[in-house]
Write a protein that holds these residues in place. Sequence first.
Motif, PDB file in Angstrom:
ATOM      1  N   LEU A   1     -40.191 -21.837   3.863  1.00  0.00           N
ATOM      2  CA  LEU A   1     -41.414 -22.546   4.236  1.00  0.00           C
ATOM      3  C   LEU A   1     -42.512 -22.340   3.196  1.00  0.00           C
ATOM      4  O   LEU A   1     -43.231 -23.282   2.847  1.00  0.00           O
ATOM      5  CB  LEU A   1     -41.892 -22.088   5.615  1.00  0.00           C
ATOM      6  N   GLY A   2     -42.650 -21.126   2.704  1.00  0.00           N
ATOM      7  CA  GLY A   2     -43.657 -20.854   1.672  1.00  0.00           C
ATOM      8  C   GLY A   2     -43.375 -21.630   0.398  1.00  0.00           C
ATOM      9  O   GLY A   2     -44.273 -22.242  -0.187  1.00  0.00           O
ATOM     10  N   ALA A   3     -42.112 -21.627  -0.032  1.00  0.00           N
ATOM     11  CA  ALA A   3     -41.744 -22.345  -1.257  1.00  0.00           C
ATOM     12  C   ALA A   3     -41.915 -23.854  -1.077  1.00  0.00           C
ATOM     13  O   ALA A   3     -42.444 -24.542  -1.953  1.00  0.00           O
ATOM     14  CB  ALA A   3     -40.312 -22.007  -1.650  1.00  0.00           C
ATOM     15  N   GLY A   4     -41.487 -24.367   0.063  1.00  0.00           N
ATOM     16  CA  GLY A   4     -41.643 -25.801   0.332  1.00  0.00           C
ATOM     17  C   GLY A   4     -43.106 -26.206   0.401  1.00  0.00           C
ATOM     18  O   GLY A   4     -43.503 -27.238  -0.147  1.00  0.00           O
TER      19      GLY A   4
ATOM     20  N   ARG B   1     -50.726  -9.572   3.216  1.00  0.00           N
ATOM     21  CA  ARG B   1     -51.510 -10.524   4.005  1.00  0.00           C
ATOM     22  C   ARG B   1     -52.940 -10.611   3.480  1.00  0.00           C
ATOM     23  O   ARG B   1     -53.529 -11.687   3.468  1.00  0.00           O
ATOM     24  CB  ARG B   1     -51.500 -10.121   5.473  1.00  0.00           C
ATOM     25  N   ARG B   2     -53.488  -9.516   3.043  1.00  0.00           N
ATOM     26  CA  ARG B   2     -54.862  -9.505   2.519  1.00  0.00           C
ATOM     27  C   ARG B   2     -54.984 -10.419   1.295  1.00  0.00           C
ATOM     28  O   ARG B   2     -55.944 -11.174   1.176  1.00  0.00           O
ATOM     29  CB  ARG B   2     -55.271  -8.086   2.173  1.00  0.00           C
ATOM     30  N   LEU B   3     -54.018 -10.353   0.390  1.00  0.00           N
ATOM     31  CA  LEU B   3     -54.048 -11.194  -0.797  1.00  0.00           C
ATOM     32  C   LEU B   3     -53.896 -12.667  -0.415  1.00  0.00           C
ATOM     33  O   LEU B   3     -54.644 -13.519  -0.901  1.00  0.00           O
ATOM     34  CB  LEU B   3     -52.933 -10.786  -1.769  1.00  0.00           C
ATOM     35  N   ARG B   4     -52.951 -12.957   0.463  1.00  0.00           N
ATOM     36  CA  ARG B   4     -52.757 -14.350   0.914  1.00  0.00           C
ATOM     37  C   ARG B   4     -54.015 -14.881   1.571  1.00  0.00           C
ATOM     38  O   ARG B   4     -54.446 -16.008   1.298  1.00  0.00           O
ATOM     39  CB  ARG B   4     -51.582 -14.429   1.897  1.00  0.00           C
ATOM     40  N   ASP B   5     -54.620 -14.090   2.433  1.00  0.00           N
ATOM     41  CA  ASP B   5     -55.830 -14.524   3.132  1.00  0.00           C
ATOM     42  C   ASP B   5     -56.993 -14.728   2.166  1.00  0.00           C
ATOM     43  O   ASP B   5     -57.774 -15.669   2.321  1.00  0.00           O
ATOM     44  CB  ASP B   5     -56.228 -13.503   4.206  1.00  0.00           C
ATOM     45  N   THR B   6     -57.102 -13.872   1.165  1.00  0.00           N
ATOM     46  CA  THR B   6     -58.181 -14.006   0.180  1.00  0.00           C
ATOM     47  C   THR B   6     -58.054 -15.316  -0.586  1.00  0.00           C
ATOM     48  O   THR B   6     -59.037 -16.054  -0.745  1.00  0.00           O
ATOM     49  CB  THR B   6     -58.179 -12.811  -0.792  1.00  0.00           C
ATOM     50  N   VAL B   7     -56.852 -15.630  -1.039  1.00  0.00           N
ATOM     51  CA  VAL B   7     -56.643 -16.881  -1.776  1.00  0.00           C
ATOM     52  C   VAL B   7     -56.893 -18.078  -0.857  1.00  0.00           C
ATOM     53  O   VAL B   7     -57.498 -19.075  -1.267  1.00  0.00           O
ATOM     54  CB  VAL B   7     -55.230 -16.927  -2.400  1.00  0.00           C
ATOM     55  N   ALA B   8     -56.476 -17.983   0.391  1.00  0.00           N
ATOM     56  CA  ALA B   8     -56.708 -19.080   1.343  1.00  0.00           C
ATOM     57  C   ALA B   8     -58.198 -19.299   1.597  1.00  0.00           C
ATOM     58  O   ALA B   8     -58.659 -20.442   1.704  1.00  0.00           O
ATOM     59  CB  ALA B   8     -55.979 -18.799   2.652  1.00  0.00           C
TER      60      ALA B   8
ATOM     61  N   VAL C   1     -50.909 -19.844  -2.314  1.00  0.00           N
ATOM     62  CA  VAL C   1     -50.687 -19.192  -1.014  1.00  0.00           C
ATOM     63  C   VAL C   1     -49.229 -19.347  -0.598  1.00  0.00           C
ATOM     64  O   VAL C   1     -48.596 -18.394  -0.136  1.00  0.00           O
ATOM     65  CB  VAL C   1     -51.632 -19.751   0.076  1.00  0.00           C
ATOM     66  N   GLY C   2     -48.672 -20.549  -0.775  1.00  0.00           N
ATOM     67  CA  GLY C   2     -47.259 -20.759  -0.443  1.00  0.00           C
ATOM     68  C   GLY C   2     -46.342 -19.851  -1.248  1.00  0.00           C
ATOM     69  O   GLY C   2     -45.393 -19.276  -0.715  1.00  0.00           O
ATOM     70  N   ILE C   3     -46.633 -19.706  -2.526  1.00  0.00           N
ATOM     71  CA  ILE C   3     -45.834 -18.813  -3.377  1.00  0.00           C
ATOM     72  C   ILE C   3     -45.966 -17.370  -2.895  1.00  0.00           C
ATOM     73  O   ILE C   3     -44.977 -16.640  -2.814  1.00  0.00           O
ATOM     74  CB  ILE C   3     -46.267 -18.941  -4.845  1.00  0.00           C
TER      75      ILE C   3
END
Length: 102
Positions: A20-23, A78-85, A68-70
């Motif tokens: 799902l992340g890659a797609g 999760r902190r890094l993903r949330d920051t980029v989002a 974020v998908g990558i």
Amino acid sequence: MTETDSGRRPGWARRHHRMLGAGGAVFAAALAVVWAFVVPEQAGTATGAREIAIRWGHPVCWALLAVVGILVAMDASRRLRDTVAVVAAASYAAFLIALLTA
């Protein structure tokens, strides 16, 4: 099937987060390219920061969502993903504000 820390079994999305992340990253990257070439009319009359926000806010938002998908596919924190989002959301907010105040 294994259980998570909360005692619940992982759902379908959790089990397939890499796919799902890659797609999602591929989809968002494609939209970033599209929006890099599709520019609102207001960008031609705006100047300065407003012009930059109108011209690049939308494609940058999609590019960051691709990141974020990558990150999801790579199991990044999760902190890094949330920051980029959040930065993606700020980019989109700047785009909308500049566009609507034209």
